[in-house]
Design an enzyme around this catalytic site. Structure first.
Site, PDB file in Angstrom:
ATOM      1  N   CYS A 313      52.155 -61.692 136.455  1.00  0.00           N
ATOM      2  CA  CYS A 313      51.610 -61.876 137.794  1.00  0.00           C
ATOM      3  C   CYS A 313      52.386 -62.982 138.488  1.00  0.00           C
ATOM      4  CB  CYS A 313      50.130 -62.251 137.708  1.00  0.00           C
ATOM      5  SG  CYS A 313      49.184 -61.219 136.581  1.00  0.00           S
ATOM      6  N   ARG A 453      37.548 -54.764 122.902  1.00  0.00           N
ATOM      7  CA  ARG A 453      36.377 -54.599 123.759  1.00  0.00           C
ATOM      8  C   ARG A 453      35.594 -53.377 123.270  1.00  0.00           C
ATOM      9  NH1 ARG A 453      40.234 -52.931 128.816  1.00  0.00           N
ATOM     10  NH2 ARG A 453      40.672 -50.778 128.191  1.00  0.00           N
ATOM     11  N   GLY A 455      33.492 -53.048 120.968  1.00  0.00           N
ATOM     12  CA  GLY A 455      33.394 -52.876 119.537  1.00  0.00           C
ATOM     13  C   GLY A 455      34.642 -52.314 118.893  1.00  0.00           C
TER      14      GLY A 455
END
Length: 474
Positions: A313, A453, A455
Protein backbone atom coordinates in the site's frame (compact mmCIF):
# COMPACT_ATOMS: atom_id res chain seq x y z
CA UNK A 1 13.91 54.20 7.92
CA UNK A 2 10.93 52.64 6.19
CA UNK A 3 7.83 51.66 8.14
CA UNK A 4 5.18 48.99 8.05
CA UNK A 5 1.95 50.85 8.73
CA UNK A 6 2.71 53.15 11.66
CA UNK A 7 5.34 50.92 13.23
CA UNK A 8 9.09 50.72 12.69
CA UNK A 9 10.76 47.59 11.46
CA UNK A 10 11.89 45.38 14.30
CA UNK A 11 15.61 45.25 15.23
CA UNK A 12 15.72 41.62 14.14
CA UNK A 13 17.60 39.61 11.54
CA UNK A 14 15.09 37.37 9.80
CA UNK A 15 16.66 34.07 8.73
CA UNK A 16 14.75 32.26 5.99
CA UNK A 17 15.85 28.63 6.31
CA UNK A 18 15.97 27.07 2.84
CA UNK A 19 18.48 24.26 3.26
CA UNK A 20 16.27 21.15 3.07
CA UNK A 21 16.34 18.57 0.29
CA UNK A 22 12.57 18.67 -0.37
CA UNK A 23 12.37 14.87 -0.63
CA UNK A 24 8.63 14.81 -0.12
CA UNK A 25 8.09 17.38 -2.86
CA UNK A 26 10.51 15.73 -5.26
CA UNK A 27 11.96 19.07 -6.44
CA UNK A 28 13.39 22.16 -4.74
CA UNK A 29 10.17 23.55 -3.29
CA UNK A 30 11.70 26.91 -2.36
CA UNK A 31 11.86 27.82 -6.07
CA UNK A 32 8.31 26.77 -6.92
CA UNK A 33 6.18 29.77 -7.95
CA UNK A 34 3.33 31.00 -5.77
CA UNK A 35 1.44 34.03 -7.09
CA UNK A 36 4.11 34.54 -9.71
CA UNK A 37 7.19 34.50 -7.48
CA UNK A 38 9.36 31.74 -5.98
CA UNK A 39 8.23 30.61 -2.55
CA UNK A 40 11.53 31.61 -0.92
CA UNK A 41 11.28 35.13 -2.41
CA UNK A 42 7.71 35.45 -1.16
CA UNK A 43 8.74 34.58 2.40
CA UNK A 44 11.82 36.83 2.26
CA UNK A 45 9.67 39.75 1.10
CA UNK A 46 7.13 39.20 3.91
CA UNK A 47 9.74 39.16 6.69
CA UNK A 48 11.58 42.06 5.04
CA UNK A 49 8.56 44.25 5.70
CA UNK A 50 8.88 43.45 9.41
CA UNK A 51 12.58 43.06 10.17
CA UNK A 52 15.56 45.34 9.62
CA UNK A 53 17.72 42.64 8.04
CA UNK A 54 17.00 39.45 6.09
CA UNK A 55 19.23 36.51 5.24
CA UNK A 56 18.45 33.29 3.38
CA UNK A 57 20.38 30.26 4.64
CA UNK A 58 20.85 27.49 2.10
CA UNK A 59 23.11 24.62 1.11
CA UNK A 60 22.80 25.55 -2.57
CA UNK A 61 23.43 29.29 -3.15
CA UNK A 62 23.58 28.75 -6.91
CA UNK A 63 19.97 27.53 -6.87
CA UNK A 64 18.83 30.98 -5.69
CA UNK A 65 20.43 32.93 -8.53
CA UNK A 66 17.11 33.11 -10.34
CA UNK A 67 14.98 33.62 -7.23
CA UNK A 68 14.79 37.39 -7.66
CA UNK A 69 15.19 37.97 -3.92
CA UNK A 70 14.36 41.45 -2.58
CA UNK A 71 17.13 44.02 -2.59
CA UNK A 72 19.36 43.81 0.49
CA UNK A 73 18.73 40.15 1.26
CA UNK A 74 21.97 38.26 1.95
CA UNK A 75 22.42 34.62 0.99
CA UNK A 76 24.39 32.53 3.50
CA UNK A 77 25.70 29.02 2.91
CA UNK A 78 25.69 26.49 5.73
CA UNK A 79 29.18 25.73 7.06
CA UNK A 80 28.39 22.02 6.90
CA UNK A 81 25.79 20.98 4.34
CA UNK A 82 22.52 19.28 5.24
CA UNK A 83 22.63 19.63 9.02
CA UNK A 84 18.91 20.31 9.16
CA UNK A 85 17.16 23.37 10.57
CA UNK A 86 19.54 23.54 13.53
CA UNK A 87 22.52 23.88 11.20
CA UNK A 88 20.75 26.72 9.42
CA UNK A 89 19.97 28.44 12.73
CA UNK A 90 23.61 28.23 13.82
CA UNK A 91 24.71 29.85 10.56
CA UNK A 92 22.12 32.61 11.01
CA UNK A 93 23.09 33.32 14.63
CA UNK A 94 26.76 33.56 13.68
CA UNK A 95 26.05 36.05 10.89
CA UNK A 96 23.18 38.07 12.38
CA UNK A 97 23.43 41.84 12.35
CA UNK A 98 21.05 42.12 15.32
CA UNK A 99 20.82 40.56 18.77
CA UNK A 100 17.66 38.70 17.77
CA UNK A 101 17.07 36.27 14.92
CA UNK A 102 13.65 35.35 13.59
CA UNK A 103 13.94 31.81 12.23
CA UNK A 104 11.30 31.16 9.59
CA UNK A 105 10.94 28.20 7.23
CA UNK A 106 11.12 29.02 3.54
CA UNK A 107 7.82 27.21 2.90
CA UNK A 108 5.46 29.35 5.00
CA UNK A 109 3.49 31.32 2.39
CA UNK A 110 0.89 32.92 4.67
CA UNK A 111 2.97 34.48 7.43
CA UNK A 112 1.05 37.24 9.19
CA UNK A 113 2.95 40.24 10.61
CA UNK A 114 0.78 40.23 13.73
CA UNK A 115 2.27 36.86 14.74
CA UNK A 116 5.84 38.13 14.43
CA UNK A 117 5.04 41.24 16.45
CA UNK A 118 3.35 39.09 19.11
CA UNK A 119 6.55 37.04 19.45
CA UNK A 120 8.61 40.22 19.73
CA UNK A 121 6.38 41.69 22.42
CA UNK A 122 6.56 38.45 24.43
CA UNK A 123 10.35 38.41 24.97
CA UNK A 124 10.32 39.32 28.69
CA UNK A 125 13.98 38.44 29.32
CA UNK A 126 13.87 35.22 27.31
CA UNK A 127 16.52 33.76 25.05
CA UNK A 128 13.90 32.01 22.91
CA UNK A 129 10.31 33.00 22.14
CA UNK A 130 8.44 30.08 20.60
CA UNK A 131 4.77 29.66 19.63
CA UNK A 132 2.68 26.70 20.76
CA UNK A 133 0.28 25.45 18.10
CA UNK A 134 -2.14 22.55 18.21
CA UNK A 135 0.71 20.32 17.07
CA UNK A 136 3.16 21.53 19.70
CA UNK A 137 6.11 23.91 19.60
CA UNK A 138 6.91 25.58 16.27
CA UNK A 139 10.68 26.23 16.28
CA UNK A 140 10.73 27.41 12.66
CA UNK A 141 8.69 30.52 13.31
CA UNK A 142 10.38 31.65 16.50
CA UNK A 143 12.76 34.26 17.93
CA UNK A 144 16.28 33.35 19.11
CA UNK A 145 18.73 35.64 20.90
CA UNK A 146 22.33 35.43 19.78
CA UNK A 147 23.12 34.04 23.27
CA UNK A 148 21.61 30.75 22.00
CA UNK A 149 24.62 30.12 19.75
CA UNK A 150 26.79 28.11 22.24
CA UNK A 151 23.87 25.84 23.14
CA UNK A 152 22.97 25.38 19.48
CA UNK A 153 26.55 24.50 18.57
CA UNK A 154 26.80 21.99 21.40
CA UNK A 155 23.63 20.17 20.36
CA UNK A 156 24.65 20.18 16.70
CA UNK A 157 28.03 18.69 17.56
CA UNK A 158 26.26 15.88 19.45
CA UNK A 159 24.68 14.76 16.19
CA UNK A 160 21.18 16.07 16.86
CA UNK A 161 19.60 18.35 14.28
CA UNK A 162 16.24 19.32 15.77
CA UNK A 163 16.03 22.91 16.93
CA UNK A 164 13.89 22.01 19.94
CA UNK A 165 16.82 20.03 21.36
CA UNK A 166 18.45 23.31 22.45
CA UNK A 167 15.46 24.52 24.46
CA UNK A 168 16.04 22.69 27.79
CA UNK A 169 19.26 24.64 28.42
CA UNK A 170 17.80 28.06 27.57
CA UNK A 171 15.27 30.50 29.01
CA UNK A 172 12.19 30.02 26.87
CA UNK A 173 8.96 32.00 26.68
CA UNK A 174 6.07 30.12 25.08
CA UNK A 175 3.31 31.99 23.28
CA UNK A 176 0.06 30.16 23.89
CA UNK A 177 -2.41 28.91 21.32
CA UNK A 178 -5.03 31.35 22.60
CA UNK A 179 -2.65 34.30 22.11
CA UNK A 180 -1.83 33.13 18.59
CA UNK A 181 -5.48 32.73 17.65
CA UNK A 182 -6.17 36.26 18.85
CA UNK A 183 -4.00 37.61 16.01
CA UNK A 184 -4.22 34.70 13.52
CA UNK A 185 -7.55 32.89 14.08
CA UNK A 186 -6.92 30.09 11.56
CA UNK A 187 -3.18 29.81 12.30
CA UNK A 188 -2.49 30.45 8.63
CA UNK A 189 1.02 31.60 9.49
CA UNK A 190 1.96 28.04 10.43
CA UNK A 191 0.98 26.36 7.16
CA UNK A 192 3.91 24.59 5.43
CA UNK A 193 4.28 23.47 1.83
CA UNK A 194 5.72 19.95 2.08
CA UNK A 195 3.96 17.98 -0.64
CA UNK A 196 2.45 18.55 -4.10
CA UNK A 197 -1.00 18.53 -2.48
CA UNK A 198 0.09 21.31 -0.11
CA UNK A 199 1.36 23.33 -3.05
CA UNK A 200 -1.94 22.90 -4.89
CA UNK A 201 -3.84 24.12 -1.84
CA UNK A 202 -1.63 27.21 -1.57
CA UNK A 203 -1.94 28.03 -5.25
CA UNK A 204 -5.70 27.61 -5.10
CA UNK A 205 -5.88 29.83 -2.03
CA UNK A 206 -7.11 27.03 0.23
CA UNK A 207 -6.47 27.95 3.84
CA UNK A 208 -5.92 25.86 6.93
CA UNK A 209 -8.46 23.37 8.25
CA UNK A 210 -11.95 24.81 8.54
CA UNK A 211 -13.04 25.68 12.06
CA UNK A 212 -16.40 25.85 13.73
CA UNK A 213 -17.79 29.02 15.29
CA UNK A 214 -16.56 27.76 18.66
CA UNK A 215 -13.01 27.55 17.30
CA UNK A 216 -12.85 23.75 17.05
CA UNK A 217 -11.39 22.12 13.98
CA UNK A 218 -14.14 20.66 11.80
CA UNK A 219 -13.43 16.99 11.24
CA UNK A 220 -14.21 15.65 7.79
CA UNK A 221 -16.55 12.68 7.97
CA UNK A 222 -18.49 10.48 5.61
CA UNK A 223 -22.07 9.41 6.19
CA UNK A 224 -22.87 6.05 4.64
CA UNK A 225 -26.07 6.35 2.65
CA UNK A 226 -28.87 4.31 4.16
CA UNK A 227 -27.24 3.87 7.58
CA UNK A 228 -26.46 7.47 8.62
CA UNK A 229 -23.53 6.00 10.50
CA UNK A 230 -20.62 8.42 10.78
CA UNK A 231 -17.26 7.09 9.69
CA UNK A 232 -13.85 8.69 10.02
CA UNK A 233 -11.29 8.85 7.24
CA UNK A 234 -7.84 7.22 7.27
CA UNK A 235 -5.05 9.77 7.53
CA UNK A 236 -1.76 9.63 5.67
CA UNK A 237 1.19 11.96 5.34
CA UNK A 238 4.62 11.92 3.73
CA UNK A 239 7.22 11.00 6.38
CA UNK A 240 10.96 11.31 5.80
CA UNK A 241 13.32 9.03 7.74
CA UNK A 242 16.78 10.44 8.46
CA UNK A 243 19.63 8.48 10.04
CA UNK A 244 22.68 10.31 11.32
CA UNK A 245 22.13 13.22 8.95
CA UNK A 246 21.45 11.09 5.88
CA UNK A 247 17.94 11.07 4.44
CA UNK A 248 17.11 7.40 3.97
CA UNK A 249 13.60 7.29 2.52
CA UNK A 250 10.24 9.03 2.38
CA UNK A 251 7.11 6.92 2.88
CA UNK A 252 3.39 7.58 3.06
CA UNK A 253 2.20 6.74 6.56
CA UNK A 254 -0.44 7.40 9.18
CA UNK A 255 0.94 10.25 11.35
CA UNK A 256 1.24 8.38 14.63
CA UNK A 257 3.91 6.24 16.31
CA UNK A 258 6.44 7.70 13.87
CA UNK A 259 9.48 7.08 16.06
CA UNK A 260 8.89 3.34 16.14
CA UNK A 261 7.98 3.24 12.45
CA UNK A 262 11.29 4.85 11.49
CA UNK A 263 13.27 2.58 13.80
CA UNK A 264 11.39 -0.49 12.58
CA UNK A 265 12.05 0.48 8.96
CA UNK A 266 15.78 0.84 9.65
CA UNK A 267 15.87 -2.45 11.57
CA UNK A 268 14.02 -4.17 8.73
CA UNK A 269 16.51 -2.77 6.21
CA UNK A 270 19.48 -3.91 8.29
CA UNK A 271 20.69 -0.36 8.98
CA UNK A 272 20.10 -0.68 12.73
CA UNK A 273 21.49 -3.90 14.17
CA UNK A 274 23.12 -2.98 17.49
CA UNK A 275 20.64 -1.94 20.19
CA UNK A 276 23.47 -0.67 22.41
CA UNK A 277 24.54 1.74 19.67
CA UNK A 278 21.07 3.30 19.39
CA UNK A 279 21.05 6.88 20.70
CA UNK A 280 17.41 7.85 20.17
CA UNK A 281 15.01 9.39 17.69
CA UNK A 282 13.48 12.85 17.41
CA UNK A 283 10.14 13.35 15.68
CA UNK A 284 9.04 16.54 13.97
CA UNK A 285 5.42 15.52 13.45
CA UNK A 286 4.40 18.85 11.94
CA UNK A 287 6.85 18.48 9.07
CA UNK A 288 6.80 14.70 8.88
CA UNK A 289 10.47 14.21 9.77
CA UNK A 290 12.06 11.56 11.98
CA UNK A 291 15.72 11.92 12.94
CA UNK A 292 17.24 8.64 14.14
CA UNK A 293 20.63 8.72 15.86
CA UNK A 294 22.95 5.75 16.26
CA UNK A 295 26.64 5.05 16.65
CA UNK A 296 26.23 2.65 13.76
CA UNK A 297 27.34 4.42 10.56
CA UNK A 298 25.16 4.76 7.50
CA UNK A 299 26.74 2.76 4.65
CA UNK A 300 28.66 5.10 2.37
CA UNK A 301 27.13 3.53 -0.72
CA UNK A 302 23.54 3.96 0.47
CA UNK A 303 22.74 6.84 -1.86
CA UNK A 304 23.80 4.69 -4.79
CA UNK A 305 21.81 1.63 -3.82
CA UNK A 306 18.77 0.80 -5.88
CA UNK A 307 15.48 1.35 -4.12
CA UNK A 308 12.84 -1.25 -4.88
CA UNK A 309 9.21 -0.13 -5.05
CA UNK A 310 7.21 -2.94 -3.52
CA UNK A 311 3.66 -4.13 -4.10
CA UNK A 312 2.59 -2.63 -0.80
CA UNK A 313 0.00 0.00 0.00
CA UNK A 314 1.38 3.42 -0.87
CA UNK A 315 4.29 1.79 -2.74
CA UNK A 316 6.53 0.53 0.04
CA UNK A 317 10.28 1.06 -0.30
CA UNK A 318 13.06 -1.43 0.37
CA UNK A 319 16.77 -1.69 -0.44
CA UNK A 320 16.58 -5.50 -0.53
CA UNK A 321 16.11 -7.25 -3.84
CA UNK A 322 15.07 -10.88 -3.97
CA UNK A 323 18.68 -11.86 -4.66
CA UNK A 324 19.89 -10.06 -1.55
CA UNK A 325 17.37 -11.76 0.69
CA UNK A 326 18.42 -15.26 -0.21
CA UNK A 327 21.74 -14.63 1.53
CA UNK A 328 20.17 -13.83 4.90
CA UNK A 329 21.07 -15.87 7.95
CA UNK A 330 18.34 -18.42 8.58
CA UNK A 331 16.00 -17.98 11.54
CA UNK A 332 16.42 -20.93 13.89
CA UNK A 333 13.73 -21.46 16.49
CA UNK A 334 12.28 -24.59 18.05
CA UNK A 335 9.15 -22.79 19.21
CA UNK A 336 5.86 -24.51 18.43
CA UNK A 337 2.64 -22.47 18.30
CA UNK A 338 -0.78 -24.00 18.80
CA UNK A 339 -3.25 -23.23 16.01
CA UNK A 340 -5.95 -22.34 18.53
CA UNK A 341 -3.63 -19.70 20.02
CA UNK A 342 -3.09 -18.22 16.55
CA UNK A 343 -6.85 -17.86 15.99
CA UNK A 344 -7.23 -16.26 19.39
CA UNK A 345 -4.40 -13.78 18.84
CA UNK A 346 -5.90 -12.77 15.48
CA UNK A 347 -9.08 -12.00 17.41
CA UNK A 348 -7.18 -10.03 20.06
CA UNK A 349 -5.54 -7.94 17.34
CA UNK A 350 -8.89 -7.26 15.73
CA UNK A 351 -10.48 -6.14 18.99
CA UNK A 352 -7.61 -3.72 19.64
CA UNK A 353 -7.71 -2.20 16.13
CA UNK A 354 -9.55 0.98 17.08
CA UNK A 355 -8.60 3.02 13.98
CA UNK A 356 -9.84 0.28 11.66
CA UNK A 357 -13.22 0.26 13.35
CA UNK A 358 -13.40 4.05 13.02
CA UNK A 359 -12.29 4.33 9.40
CA UNK A 360 -12.46 0.91 7.77
CA UNK A 361 -9.25 1.76 5.90
CA UNK A 362 -6.35 0.76 8.13
CA UNK A 363 -4.05 -2.23 8.40
CA UNK A 364 -3.17 -3.75 11.75
CA UNK A 365 -0.09 -5.60 12.92
CA UNK A 366 0.59 -7.27 16.27
CA UNK A 367 3.33 -9.07 18.14
CA UNK A 368 2.23 -12.02 20.25
CA UNK A 369 3.72 -14.65 22.50
CA UNK A 370 2.25 -17.57 24.45
CA UNK A 371 -1.23 -16.82 23.16
CA UNK A 372 -1.16 -13.17 24.25
CA UNK A 373 -0.86 -10.11 22.02
CA UNK A 374 1.81 -7.75 23.38
CA UNK A 375 1.67 -4.88 20.86
CA UNK A 376 -0.80 -3.65 18.26
CA UNK A 377 -0.14 -0.88 15.75
CA UNK A 378 -2.18 0.46 12.82
CA UNK A 379 -1.36 2.33 9.63
CA UNK A 380 -2.69 2.92 6.14
CA UNK A 381 0.26 0.87 4.89
CA UNK A 382 0.70 -2.74 5.96
CA UNK A 383 4.49 -2.36 5.73
CA UNK A 384 4.34 0.65 8.04
CA UNK A 385 2.24 -1.24 10.58
CA UNK A 386 4.87 -3.99 10.62
CA UNK A 387 7.64 -1.42 11.03
CA UNK A 388 5.83 0.21 13.95
CA UNK A 389 5.49 -3.08 15.81
CA UNK A 390 9.08 -4.18 15.15
CA UNK A 391 10.38 -0.70 15.99
CA UNK A 392 8.55 -0.56 19.31
CA UNK A 393 9.80 -4.02 20.22
CA UNK A 394 13.37 -3.05 19.32
CA UNK A 395 13.27 0.23 21.24
CA UNK A 396 11.74 -1.39 24.34
CA UNK A 397 13.99 -4.46 24.09
CA UNK A 398 11.02 -6.80 23.81
CA UNK A 399 12.38 -10.20 22.70
CA UNK A 400 11.04 -11.36 19.35
CA UNK A 401 12.71 -14.76 19.34
CA UNK A 402 9.90 -17.27 19.54
CA UNK A 403 7.27 -14.57 19.00
CA UNK A 404 4.51 -14.39 16.39
CA UNK A 405 4.00 -11.46 14.02
CA UNK A 406 0.34 -11.05 13.00
CA UNK A 407 -1.01 -8.86 10.22
CA UNK A 408 -4.27 -8.09 8.51
CA UNK A 409 -2.51 -7.50 5.19
CA UNK A 410 -1.12 -9.69 2.46
CA UNK A 411 2.36 -11.09 3.17
CA UNK A 412 4.70 -10.17 0.32
CA UNK A 413 8.38 -11.00 0.04
CA UNK A 414 9.70 -7.83 1.70
CA UNK A 415 7.48 -8.41 4.76
CA UNK A 416 8.98 -11.90 5.06
CA UNK A 417 12.41 -10.25 4.87
CA UNK A 418 11.51 -7.78 7.64
CA UNK A 419 10.54 -10.71 9.85
CA UNK A 420 13.74 -12.59 9.04
CA UNK A 421 15.97 -9.61 9.77
CA UNK A 422 14.14 -9.02 13.05
CA UNK A 423 14.51 -12.79 13.83
CA UNK A 424 10.75 -13.40 14.14
CA UNK A 425 10.09 -17.08 13.37
CA UNK A 426 6.33 -17.06 12.64
CA UNK A 427 4.28 -14.63 10.54
CA UNK A 428 0.49 -14.95 10.27
CA UNK A 429 -1.99 -13.15 8.02
CA UNK A 430 -5.75 -13.14 7.76
CA UNK A 431 -5.30 -12.98 4.00
CA UNK A 432 -2.92 -14.21 1.30
CA UNK A 433 0.78 -15.05 1.04
CA UNK A 434 2.57 -14.37 -2.25
CA UNK A 435 4.68 -17.00 -4.00
CA UNK A 436 7.88 -14.93 -3.60
CA UNK A 437 7.18 -14.50 0.10
CA UNK A 438 6.89 -18.26 0.49
CA UNK A 439 10.10 -18.80 -1.49
CA UNK A 440 12.03 -16.32 0.64
CA UNK A 441 10.53 -17.57 3.92
CA UNK A 442 11.35 -21.16 3.11
CA UNK A 443 14.97 -20.21 2.49
CA UNK A 444 15.45 -17.99 5.56
CA UNK A 445 13.58 -20.24 7.98
CA UNK A 446 10.39 -18.25 8.61
CA UNK A 447 7.03 -19.96 9.04
CA UNK A 448 4.37 -18.25 6.91
CA UNK A 449 0.67 -18.78 7.62
CA UNK A 450 -2.17 -17.33 5.58
CA UNK A 451 -5.97 -17.22 5.66
CA UNK A 452 -6.05 -17.53 9.47
CA UNK A 453 -9.77 -16.99 9.90
CA UNK A 454 -12.99 -18.90 10.34
CA UNK A 455 -11.25 -21.72 12.16
CA UNK A 456 -8.98 -22.38 9.17
CA UNK A 457 -5.39 -21.60 8.30
CA UNK A 458 -2.86 -22.48 5.60
CA UNK A 459 0.76 -23.15 6.54
CA UNK A 460 3.04 -22.42 3.58
CA UNK A 461 6.53 -22.89 5.02
CA UNK A 462 8.16 -24.56 8.01
CA UNK A 463 4.97 -26.31 9.24
CA UNK A 464 6.84 -28.01 12.11
CA UNK A 465 6.36 -24.82 14.17
CA UNK A 466 2.55 -25.14 14.15
CA UNK A 467 0.68 -27.74 16.19
CA UNK A 468 -2.82 -28.50 14.95
CA UNK A 469 -5.50 -30.31 16.89
CA UNK A 470 -6.93 -33.38 15.23
CA UNK A 471 -10.32 -31.75 14.74
CA UNK A 472 -8.77 -28.88 12.75
CA UNK A 473 -9.53 -29.46 9.10
CA UNK A 474 -6.92 -27.83 6.90
Amino acid sequence: MSKTGDQMRLPVTAAVLAGGRSMRMGVDKTMLPVDGEPLVARVAEMVGELCQHVVVVTNRPEALESADLPTGVRVLQDEVAYQGPLGGLVTALENAEDDWVLAVAADMPWLRPEVVRLLWESRDGAQVVIPLTEKGSEPLLALYHRDCLPAARKVLESGRRRVVAILPSLKVVEVSLAELRAVDPDLASFVNVNTPDDLSDVREGAGPAQRSKEGREVRVSVIEVGTRRPRGMPSERAVTIDMNGTEIATVQATPGDLEEMAVGFLVGEGLLTDREAFLGADVDAKRGLVYVRSNEPVPEDLVYRRRYITAGCGKGVTFSSLGHTLGLEAVTSDEVVDSAELYDMIGQMSRQSVAYRDTGGMHSCALGRDGQVLLVREDVGRHNAVDKVLGRAWIDRIPVEGAVLLTTGRISYEMAVKAAKARVPVVVSRTAVTDLAAEVAGTVGVTLIGYARGGKLVVYTRPERVSIAEEDDL
